[in-house]
Design an enzyme around this catalytic site. Structure first.
Site, short mmCIF file in Angstrom:
data_model
loop_
_atom_site.label_atom_id
_atom_site.label_comp_id
_atom_site.label_asym_id
_atom_site.label_seq_id
_atom_site.Cartn_x
_atom_site.Cartn_y
_atom_site.Cartn_z
N ASN A 11 0.85 -1.21 0.00
CA ASN A 11 0.00 0.00 0.00
C ASN A 11 0.87 1.24 0.00
O ASN A 11 1.92 1.24 0.64
CB ASN A 11 -0.84 0.11 1.29
CG ASN A 11 -1.86 -0.99 1.45
OD1 ASN A 11 -2.42 -1.46 0.47
ND2 ASN A 11 -2.10 -1.39 2.69
N GLY A 39 1.96 -1.08 3.65
CA GLY A 39 1.24 -2.33 3.39
C GLY A 39 1.86 -3.39 4.29
O GLY A 39 3.08 -3.51 4.37
N GLY A 41 2.17 -6.59 4.14
CA GLY A 41 3.06 -7.56 3.50
C GLY A 41 4.40 -6.94 3.15
O GLY A 41 5.47 -7.46 3.52
N ALA A 42 4.36 -5.82 2.43
CA ALA A 42 5.61 -5.17 2.01
C ALA A 42 6.42 -4.74 3.22
O ALA A 42 7.66 -4.85 3.22
CB ALA A 42 5.29 -3.96 1.13
N THR A 212 2.02 -9.48 20.53
CA THR A 212 2.75 -8.22 20.74
C THR A 212 1.89 -7.30 21.60
O THR A 212 0.67 -7.21 21.42
CB THR A 212 3.13 -7.56 19.40
OG1 THR A 212 1.94 -7.34 18.63
CG2 THR A 212 4.09 -8.42 18.60
N ASP A 245 4.75 -5.03 12.07
CA ASP A 245 5.35 -5.68 10.89
C ASP A 245 6.86 -5.79 11.05
O ASP A 245 7.46 -6.80 10.66
CB ASP A 245 5.02 -4.88 9.63
CG ASP A 245 3.52 -4.73 9.41
OD1 ASP A 245 2.79 -5.69 9.72
OD2 ASP A 245 3.09 -3.66 8.94
#
Ligand code: RIB
Length: 293
Positions: A11, A39, A41-42, A212, A245
């Site tokens: 994103n 994003g 994933g990224a 977390t 992430d």
């Protein structure tokens, strides 16, 4: 070097920095606007590559300028983007409000991510050769499930971040080796607010969980071991976007290097603590030398 495949979203984050987030129906004047590649994933791919992993990304960007920048951010961090498609139409965008406490609220418009509904030829071969597959919930769930099942077929460790929180398709958790929710996502999955109790409930469905807890650190629970709580370094947060992430990316690299779970969690917490002290998602993710320091 740990071989990691990320099947997930890209994103462009459109970020407004404000003293206080507006309530519904209210308008506030912000301080600053930035576009930052993100994003879930990224972000995990960039975090893992910078932490020292060998990383490939499966997903999609749009045919627009954002798509070019998202792809460039991944390759510049050392992520293999051969399996990142370019889909017709716009890239995914995330509309982010960050307040003076560093907290955020996000609306995601999937764009190109919505076109990733299944694996295509080539994806499974790359997954099969990996040590770990990282999954989140910003792609259509059909693709997430297909990725998890492919990993299971080839004995590849599956790590799922169940974010954004939502009900999961039947069978998905049965394919997961390590679940890494934050405390809110864990509560959504179990209906239990207390992180310890929530972790125990999740162990009925997955063998291992790391929850977390933001500034309070992280909690590990496994079916064949006890529960371990690891504190996070005390830092001044300016923007928590992408911290979870970053934690996952660094955690998987450390585990792949054979570090014991508590040590891997400490290392991942250090990476996340560096991330929250800088603005933006991918822009704030630390390199290995910084984490070691
Ligand atoms: O986890 C943080 C990410 O969530 C942001 O980068 C944004 O793109 C949203 O997907």
């Amino acid at each position: 070097m740990t071989g990691i495949v990320v099947l997930g979203s890209t994103n462009m984050d459109l970020v407004a920095y404000v003293a206080r987030a507006p309530k519904l129906g209210e308008t506030v004047t912000g301080r600053e606007f930035r576009t930052v590649p993100g994003g879930k994933g990224a972000n995990q791919a960039v975090a893992a590559a910078r932490a020292g992993g060998r990383v490939a990304m499966i997903g999609a960007v749009g045919e627009d300028e954002f798509g070019e920048r998202l792809r460039h951010t991944l390759t510049a961090s050392g992520v293999d983007t051969d399996l990142l498609r370019t889909a017709e139409g716009p890239s995914g965008t995330a509309h982010v409000v960050v307040d003076d406490e560093g907290g955020n609220a996000i609306v995601v418009i999937p764009g190109a991510n919505g076109t990733v509904t299944r694996l295509v030829p080539g994806d499974e071969t790359v997954i099969a050769a990996a040590d770990a597959l990282l999954l989140q919930l910003e792609l259509p769930l059909s693709a997430v499930l297909a990725g998890a099942e492919a990993a299971r077929r080839h004995g590849v460790r599956t790590v799922l971040t169940p974010a954004p929180a939502q009900p999961l398709p039947p069978g998905l958790l049965a394919t997961v080796d390590l679940l890494v929710p934050n405390e809110h996502e864990a509560a959504t999955l179990t209906g239990i607010a207390d992180a310890h109790a929530s972790a125990q409930a999740l162990l009925r469905q997955v063998p291992e969980v790391v929850i977390t807890l933001g500034a309070a650190g992280s909690l590990h629970a496994a079916r064949d071991a006890g529960t371990v709580r690891v504190p996070a370094p005390r830092v001044e947060a300016v923007d928590t976007t992408g911290a979870g992430d970053t934690f996952v990316g660094a955690l998987v690299v450390a585990l792949g290097e054979g570090r014991p779970m508590p040590e891997a969690m400490r290392w991942a917490s250090a990476a996340a603590a560096l991330c929250v002290q800088r603005p933006g998602a991918s822009t704030s993710m630390p390199y290995r030398t910084e984490i070691e320091a």
